[in-house]
Design an enzyme around this catalytic site. Structure first.
Site, PDB file in Angstrom:
ATOM      1  N   LYS A  12       1.002  -1.162   0.082  1.00 13.10           N
ATOM      2  CA  LYS A  12       0.406   0.015   0.276  1.00 13.10           C
ATOM      3  C   LYS A  12       0.834   1.227   0.358  1.00 13.10           C
ATOM      4  O   LYS A  12       0.440   2.381   0.630  1.00 13.10           O
ATOM      5  CB  LYS A  12      -0.894  -0.075   1.265  1.00 13.10           C
ATOM      6  N   PHE A  69      -4.394   9.584 -11.254  1.00 15.32           N
ATOM      7  CA  PHE A  69      -4.659   8.627 -10.203  1.00 15.32           C
ATOM      8  C   PHE A  69      -6.348   8.756 -10.369  1.00 15.32           C
ATOM      9  O   PHE A  69      -6.933   6.963 -11.088  1.00 15.32           O
ATOM     10  CB  PHE A  69      -5.097   9.462  -8.829  1.00 15.32           C
ATOM     11  N   THR A  76       3.020   0.618  -5.100  1.00 18.18           N
ATOM     12  CA  THR A  76       2.964   0.115  -5.931  1.00 18.18           C
ATOM     13  C   THR A  76       2.315  -0.329  -7.093  1.00 18.18           C
ATOM     14  O   THR A  76       3.105   0.195  -8.913  1.00 18.18           O
ATOM     15  CB  THR A  76       3.189  -1.748  -5.351  1.00 18.18           C
ATOM     16  N   LYS A 134      -7.332   9.058 -14.041  1.00 19.39           N
ATOM     17  CA  LYS A 134      -6.948   8.046 -15.400  1.00 19.39           C
ATOM     18  C   LYS A 134      -6.735   6.383 -15.287  1.00 19.39           C
ATOM     19  O   LYS A 134      -6.674   5.556 -15.850  1.00 19.39           O
ATOM     20  CB  LYS A 134      -5.421   8.283 -16.582  1.00 19.39           C
ATOM     21  N   SER A 176      -4.617   2.829   4.045  1.00 16.78           N
ATOM     22  CA  SER A 176      -5.103   1.993   2.687  1.00 16.78           C
ATOM     23  C   SER A 176      -5.382   0.437   2.617  1.00 16.78           C
ATOM     24  O   SER A 176      -6.151  -0.666   2.388  1.00 16.78           O
ATOM     25  CB  SER A 176      -3.723   2.530   1.690  1.00 16.78           C
ATOM     26  N   LYS A 182      -8.569   5.825  -2.533  1.00 17.91           N
ATOM     27  CA  LYS A 182      -8.047   7.877  -2.845  1.00 17.91           C
ATOM     28  C   LYS A 182      -7.290   8.904  -3.564  1.00 17.91           C
ATOM     29  O   LYS A 182      -6.486   9.790  -3.396  1.00 17.91           O
ATOM     30  CB  LYS A 182      -8.551   8.173  -0.648  1.00 17.91           C
ATOM     31  N   GLY A 183      -6.222   7.670  -2.967  1.00 22.92           N
ATOM     32  CA  GLY A 183      -5.184   8.209  -3.169  1.00 22.92           C
ATOM     33  C   GLY A 183      -4.583   9.969  -3.362  1.00 22.92           C
ATOM     34  O   GLY A 183      -3.782  10.223  -3.553  1.00 22.92           O
ATOM     35  N   HIS A 209       7.351  -7.211  -2.230  1.00 18.80           N
ATOM     36  CA  HIS A 209       6.894  -6.529  -0.927  1.00 18.80           C
ATOM     37  C   HIS A 209       7.865  -6.915  -0.126  1.00 18.80           C
ATOM     38  O   HIS A 209       7.995  -6.601   1.087  1.00 18.80           O
ATOM     39  CB  HIS A 209       5.887  -6.892  -0.578  1.00 18.80           C
ATOM     40  N   ARG A 262       5.968   4.975   1.421  1.00 19.50           N
ATOM     41  CA  ARG A 262       5.059   6.290   1.988  1.00 19.50           C
ATOM     42  C   ARG A 262       4.927   5.607   3.437  1.00 19.50           C
ATOM     43  O   ARG A 262       5.348   5.341   4.397  1.00 19.50           O
ATOM     44  CB  ARG A 262       3.327   5.089   1.124  1.00 19.50           C
TER      45      ARG A 262
HETATM   46  N1  PPS Z   1      -1.974   7.033  -9.101  1.00 23.21           N
HETATM   47  C1  PPS Z   1      -1.777   6.925  -8.460  1.00 23.21           C
HETATM   48  N2  PPS Z   1      -1.770   8.628  -7.437  1.00 23.21           N
HETATM   49  C2  PPS Z   1      -2.178   8.440  -6.601  1.00 23.21           C
HETATM   50  N3  PPS Z   1      -2.537   7.478  -5.767  1.00 23.21           N
HETATM   51  C3  PPS Z   1      -2.082   5.723  -6.294  1.00 23.21           C
HETATM   52  C4  PPS Z   1      -1.916   5.771  -7.307  1.00 23.21           C
HETATM   53  N4  PPS Z   1      -2.418   4.333  -7.873  1.00 23.21           N
HETATM   54  C5  PPS Z   1      -2.752   3.639  -6.964  1.00 23.21           C
HETATM   55  N5  PPS Z   1      -2.394   4.756  -5.870  1.00 23.21           N
HETATM   56  C6  PPS Z   1      -2.373   4.259  -4.311  1.00 23.21           C
HETATM   57  O1  PPS Z   1      -1.808   3.479  -4.123  1.00 23.21           O
HETATM   58  C7  PPS Z   1      -1.842   2.816  -3.193  1.00 23.21           C
HETATM   59  C8  PPS Z   1      -2.315   1.145  -3.496  1.00 23.21           C
HETATM   60  O2  PPS Z   1      -0.839   1.058  -3.034  1.00 23.21           O
HETATM   61  P1  PPS Z   1      -0.596  -0.519  -3.702  1.00 23.21           P
HETATM   62  O3  PPS Z   1      -0.441  -0.033  -4.948  1.00 23.21           O
HETATM   63  O4  PPS Z   1       1.377  -0.423  -3.523  1.00 23.21           O
HETATM   64  O5  PPS Z   1      -1.010  -1.785  -3.448  1.00 23.21           O
HETATM   65  S1  PPS Z   1      -0.491  -3.242  -2.902  1.00 23.21           S
HETATM   66  O6  PPS Z   1       0.793  -2.971  -2.294  1.00 23.21           O
HETATM   67  O7  PPS Z   1       0.001  -3.339  -4.215  1.00 23.21           O
HETATM   68  O8  PPS Z   1      -1.698  -4.484  -2.658  1.00 23.21           O
HETATM   69  C9  PPS Z   1      -3.943   3.308  -2.906  1.00 23.21           C
HETATM   70  O9  PPS Z   1      -3.879   4.116  -1.948  1.00 23.21           O
HETATM   71  P2  PPS Z   1      -4.800   4.838  -1.173  1.00 23.21           P
HETATM   72  O10 PPS Z   1      -5.955   4.885  -2.233  1.00 23.21           O
HETATM   73  O11 PPS Z   1      -4.416   5.236   0.253  1.00 23.21           O
HETATM   74  O12 PPS Z   1      -6.068   3.066  -0.733  1.00 23.21           O
HETATM   75  C10 PPS Z   1      -4.375   4.093  -4.036  1.00 23.21           C
HETATM   76  O13 PPS Z   1      -4.806   4.391  -3.823  1.00 23.21           O
END
Ligand code: PPS
Length: 296
Positions: free
Chosen positions: A48, A224, A51, A226, A133, A253-254, A103, A125
């Site tokens: 989270k 996010f 990735t 896209k 997350s 939410k990102g 991971h 993060r």
């Molecule tokens: N483009 C973009 N911009 C901003 N944030 C983004 C983006 N893509 C993925 N995310 C956010 O990354 C969180 C998921 O983390 P991971 O991809 O590491 O998850 S995992 O470990 O592979 O399961 C998850 O965070 P939260 O929204 O806080 O839950 C995703 O929303």
């Protein structure tokens, strides 16, 4: 009971936790002997932490077909997990440059990486947003038989009994062993604040020159909004019996600072205390809120 439900999903191997039924100790041990190519890129994260975002960025940087939309390849196929190879990709027959995700802690990685073969991109993060997350991820995790409340999850997360183990050990391990690897450290928060600079840093690290137009395409396709609707990037391709995105979204939410909407004062104090004990001596700085001007 709820603690037990969470612990039933994982198994411990060499000090860290993995998803049950998705990896085996034998597969994990075999990774040490994986042959690494000079051009390989290993994307390493604690869960989270950005990735799938970085997978998308790397896929766009490394593949013109991904940038111009002429190829039909999911990011999990492009950047398979080395410990959770759910599509049984044959790593050795993949064309270069190969991209992998993991991971895992530093000490379980392919040995060749220690001889500075290949490249590692480590994205981390802040532990509070990663926790929130992660909690939402567990709500979608189909193998969990019933929803777990945030209080229980926060407890389990802070004790490190989740997929990937302890955030604190993961980050400390990689950070304090960075000299052993050819490694680029990035934070989710700097990606949020200035993605262009991060994309340029990555291009330099992986030795790819893109013109301004190509950089703009990377930035546009890695936003996010896209990615949320991009079926190659949003992990909607995962089987429903693994992750049920009708119960939430991978791209949720990102942002930075969502932890403030979830954590109690007591949980926050407890996490700060663990952070101080485990990482207080390291010069790591985070943005804890999207509106912060400088990291603290
Ligand atoms: N483009 C973009 N911009 C901003 N944030 C983004 C983006 N893509 C993925 N995310 C956010 O990354 C969180 C998921 O983390 P991971 O991809 O590491 O998850 S995992 O470990 O592979 O399961 C998850 O965070 P939260 O929204 O806080 O839950 C995703 O929303």
């Amino acid at each position: 009971m709820a603690h037990q439900a969470l612990e039933a999903l994982i198994f411990k191997h060499k000090g860290v936790y993995f998803m049950k039924d998705m990896a085996t100790p034998e597969v994990i041990d075999s990774i040490e002997h994986m042959e690494v190519r000079e051009s390989d890129v290993f994307l390493v994260t604690y869960p989270k932490s950005g990735t799938i975002w970085t997978q998308q960025i790397l896929s766009l940087i490394l593949n013109e077909g991904h940038r111009n939309g002429t190829e039909n390849i999911d990011n999990i196929e492009r950047a398979p997990w080395i410990e959770y190879n759910i599509r049984n990709a044959d790593f050795s027959s993949r064309p270069s440059p190969r991209l992998f995700s993991t991971h895992m802690p530093y000490y379980l990685m392919p040995r060749d990486l220690r001889f500075k073969m290949g490249k590692v991109i480590y994205v981390f993060r802040n532990p509070k947003d990663a926790m929130v997350s992660f909690y939402h991820f567990y709500q979608m995790y189909s193998k969990l038989s019933y929803p777990v409340d945030f209080e229980t999850f926060a407890d389990v997360y802070m004790s490190g009994k989740v997929i990937g183990g302890s955030w604190f050990d993961h980050v400390r391990g990689w950070y304090t062993h960075k000299e052993d690897f050819n490694i680029l450290f990035l934070t989710y928060e700097e990606m949020k604040k200035d993605l262009r600079s991060v994309v340029l840093k990555i291009c330099k690290f992986v030795d790819i020159k893109l013109d301004e137009k190509a950089i703009d395409i990377v930035l546009e396709r890695a936003t996010f909004n896209k990615m949320k609707y991009d079926p190659h990037a949003n992990y909607s391709f995962l089987p429903k019996d693994l992750l049920d995105q009708s119960r939430g979204n991978f791209l949720r939410k990102g942002t930075i600072g969502d932890w403030k909407n979830m954590m109690t004062v007591a949980q926050n104090e407890k996490l700060n205390q663990i952070y101080k004990e485990k990482l207080g001596d390291l010069p790591i700085k985070f943005f804890w809120d999207i509106n912060e001007e400088t990291a603290s």
